[in-house]
Write a protein that holds these residues in place. Structure first.
Motif, mmCIF file in Angstrom:
data_model
loop_
_atom_site.group_PDB
_atom_site.id
_atom_site.type_symbol
_atom_site.label_atom_id
_atom_site.label_comp_id
_atom_site.label_asym_id
_atom_site.label_seq_id
_atom_site.Cartn_x
_atom_site.Cartn_y
_atom_site.Cartn_z
ATOM 1 N N LEU A 15 0.806 -1.408 0.159
ATOM 2 C CA LEU A 15 0.107 -0.189 0.032
ATOM 3 C C LEU A 15 0.855 1.171 0.013
ATOM 4 O O LEU A 15 2.128 1.277 0.667
ATOM 5 C CB LEU A 15 -0.898 0.012 1.142
ATOM 6 C CG LEU A 15 -1.823 -1.257 1.279
ATOM 7 C CD1 LEU A 15 -2.866 -0.916 2.550
ATOM 8 C CD2 LEU A 15 -2.746 -1.156 0.141
ATOM 9 N N ASP A 16 0.312 2.386 -0.803
ATOM 10 C CA ASP A 16 1.153 3.648 -0.750
ATOM 11 C C ASP A 16 0.873 4.382 0.542
ATOM 12 O O ASP A 16 -0.413 4.404 0.822
ATOM 13 C CB ASP A 16 0.589 4.497 -1.973
ATOM 14 C CG ASP A 16 0.800 3.671 -3.307
ATOM 15 O OD1 ASP A 16 2.094 3.185 -3.233
ATOM 16 O OD2 ASP A 16 0.280 3.719 -4.395
ATOM 17 N N ILE A 17 2.171 4.988 0.857
ATOM 18 C CA ILE A 17 1.916 6.014 2.051
ATOM 19 C C ILE A 17 3.156 7.055 1.862
ATOM 20 O O ILE A 17 4.128 6.379 1.466
ATOM 21 C CB ILE A 17 1.919 5.252 3.315
ATOM 22 C CG1 ILE A 17 1.686 6.180 4.756
ATOM 23 C CG2 ILE A 17 3.128 4.412 3.652
ATOM 24 C CD1 ILE A 17 1.358 5.647 5.850
ATOM 25 N N LYS A 60 -5.307 2.538 5.310
ATOM 26 C CA LYS A 60 -6.624 2.075 5.785
ATOM 27 C C LYS A 60 -6.650 0.628 6.231
ATOM 28 O O LYS A 60 -6.116 -0.290 5.302
ATOM 29 C CB LYS A 60 -7.847 2.133 4.595
ATOM 30 C CG LYS A 60 -8.277 3.542 4.251
ATOM 31 C CD LYS A 60 -9.236 4.116 5.641
ATOM 32 C CE LYS A 60 -9.885 5.395 5.197
ATOM 33 N NZ LYS A 60 -10.648 5.911 6.309
ATOM 34 N N SER A 61 -6.710 0.070 7.370
ATOM 35 C CA SER A 61 -6.550 -1.144 7.773
ATOM 36 C C SER A 61 -7.632 -2.271 6.958
ATOM 37 O O SER A 61 -7.144 -3.302 6.692
ATOM 38 C CB SER A 61 -6.936 -1.456 9.159
ATOM 39 O OG SER A 61 -6.187 -0.739 10.107
ATOM 40 N N ASN A 105 -9.863 -7.330 5.233
ATOM 41 C CA ASN A 105 -11.360 -6.940 5.006
ATOM 42 C C ASN A 105 -12.091 -6.947 6.254
ATOM 43 O O ASN A 105 -13.084 -6.238 6.522
ATOM 44 C CB ASN A 105 -12.061 -7.872 4.122
ATOM 45 C CG ASN A 105 -13.242 -7.078 3.532
ATOM 46 O OD1 ASN A 105 -13.323 -5.894 3.314
ATOM 47 N ND2 ASN A 105 -14.376 -7.978 3.500
ATOM 48 N N VAL A 106 -11.439 -7.592 7.408
ATOM 49 C CA VAL A 106 -12.191 -7.841 8.662
ATOM 50 C C VAL A 106 -12.193 -6.353 9.375
ATOM 51 O O VAL A 106 -13.257 -6.080 10.429
ATOM 52 C CB VAL A 106 -11.860 -8.777 9.521
ATOM 53 C CG1 VAL A 106 -11.901 -10.115 8.813
ATOM 54 C CG2 VAL A 106 -10.381 -8.605 9.892
ATOM 55 N N THR A 141 -12.961 2.860 9.355
ATOM 56 C CA THR A 141 -12.642 3.924 10.181
ATOM 57 C C THR A 141 -11.261 3.417 10.761
ATOM 58 O O THR A 141 -10.245 4.354 11.325
ATOM 59 C CB THR A 141 -13.546 4.238 11.351
ATOM 60 O OG1 THR A 141 -13.943 3.135 12.081
ATOM 61 C CG2 THR A 141 -14.823 4.972 10.705
ATOM 62 N N ASP A 142 -10.965 2.143 10.843
ATOM 63 C CA ASP A 142 -9.310 1.733 11.396
ATOM 64 C C ASP A 142 -8.150 2.061 10.446
ATOM 65 O O ASP A 142 -8.297 1.729 9.190
ATOM 66 C CB ASP A 142 -9.618 0.140 11.497
ATOM 67 C CG ASP A 142 -10.540 -0.279 12.562
ATOM 68 O OD1 ASP A 142 -10.955 0.582 13.453
ATOM 69 O OD2 ASP A 142 -11.246 -1.288 12.346
ATOM 70 N N GLU A 143 -7.208 3.009 11.093
ATOM 71 C CA GLU A 143 -6.266 3.429 10.057
ATOM 72 C C GLU A 143 -4.825 2.952 10.806
ATOM 73 O O GLU A 143 -4.794 2.991 12.075
ATOM 74 C CB GLU A 143 -6.377 4.940 9.869
ATOM 75 C CG GLU A 143 -7.450 5.169 9.185
ATOM 76 C CD GLU A 143 -7.688 6.582 8.832
ATOM 77 O OE1 GLU A 143 -8.423 6.988 7.857
ATOM 78 O OE2 GLU A 143 -7.423 7.443 9.780
#
Length: 335
Positions: free
Chosen positions: A152-154, A189-190, A195-196, A200-202
């Motif tokens: 993932l990009d960050i 984004k978690s 997918n669980v 809002t989880d980050e």
């Protein structure tokens, strides 16, 4: 006319301490009852019973991903994880020059790098190396780099050439950089990782979740099966809990510590990073992973989540921020 003062009769004066004590006892009992039924979680206007399930034994912040953790007595719990002073959990990351993350999976000697804080600076120390200091608030002229963490990009702001050369020299590696995640940057984004998770989880640079909890009893259980005992440092938890049973943390869905509310998400699927000796930086590739695989594999119904990785510890998301400290009781919500 003012009411006349009437002295207490002798029998009533003698009885007064008994009813006073009874009243105090009743108030204490009521307070305990209300305490056992309080739960204000995240706007939920309901009362739920809380059951004490443990005590916080240790707290750890890992400012630089894969470097040594910092044991603290007290920590703020933010939406993106633990914070102690200016040091935030996994807000710094070692990368290749193309931005791909570097962890102890690739460079096991990263676990020998000790991290601290002095006068607004992140400090790094390692065997046979001079201490290097990096400003927590970096100059705006330092470039913002695009990074890749588990696909993932960050972003991360580059910490400069001095610390980059220090890390490269210590690891005797290809050129590496150190970047810092700044609060104005966009977290991962978690849910994009597993997918669980909720939308809002980050997280910044943690694997997938802002808090990892392990119980002391779980480590003790593992070590009864090990020829050579391992340390909690092999597993890098944020919160170590005592006064609970082995692997009880796996069952905690909603917990309260101090004024912080945490939501259980998934167990932690373990990889070869656990086989890096935290004292020598040597990668074993076998233990404790092989022993964990002998008795800590997931239920077949959950293989889509964990595949063939053994489980040790549980990830938690943040429902309510606040402060926690060593010695705090841990409560779970009983539905």
């Amino acid at each position: 006319m003012a009411a006349a003062w009437v002295p207490l009769q002798p029998w009533l004066r003698a009885a007064r301490p008994a009813w006073l004590l009874g009243g105090v006892a009743a108030l204490l009992a009521l307070g305990a009852l209300l305490g056992a039924w309080r739960w204000g979680g995240s706007g939920r206007r309901r009362r739920q019973r809380l059951q004490r399930v443990g005590t916080v034994l240790s707290l750890f912040v890992y400012p630089v991903k894969s470097c040594r953790g910092l044991a603290v007595r007290r920590a703020r719990v933010t939406p993106l994880g633990l914070q102690s002073g200016e040091l935030r959990d996994r807000f710094w990351l070692v990368t290749k020059e193309d931005g791909h993350m570097v962890t102890a999976r690739q460079e096991p000697r990263l676990v020998l790098v000790s991290v601290g804080s002095e006068n607004g600076h992140l400090t790094l120390e390692a065997p046979d190396m001079k201490k290097v200091c990096v400003p927590v608030s970096l100059p705006r002229k330092n470039p913002v780099r695009n990074c890749r963490v588990f696909g993932l990009d960050i972003q991360g702001r580059d910490c400069g050439d001095e610390v980059a050369q220090w890390i490269t020299s210590f690891l005797n590696s290809e050129p590496y950089r150190l970047v810092h995640f700044e609060p104005t940057m966009m977290p991962r984004k978690s849910k994009d990782i597993m997918n669980v998770f909720r939308t809002t989880d980050e997280v910044a640079y943690p694997d997938c979740s802002p808090v990892l909890i392990i119980s002391e009893a779980s480590l003790e259980d593992l070590n009864t099966r090990m020829e050579k005992k391992v340390k909690m440092e092999n597993f890098r938890p944020n919160i170590l809990v005592t006064d609970t049973g082995a692997f009880e943390e796996d069952t905690w869905e909603e917990i309260l510590i101090g004024d912080v509310e945490l939501k259980g998400t998934v167990c932690c699927a373990r990889c070869i990073l656990t086989t890096v000796d935290p004292d020598t930086g040597v990668l074993d590739r076998k233990e404790p992973l092989e022993t964990l695989k002998s008795y800590r594999l997931c239920d077949p119904s959950e293989r889509h989540l964990y595949k063939a990785s053994p489980l040790f510890g549980r990830y938690f998301a943040i429902d309510k921020t606040g402060t926690i400290q060593v010695g705090d009781p841990v409560y779970k919500l009983v539905k």
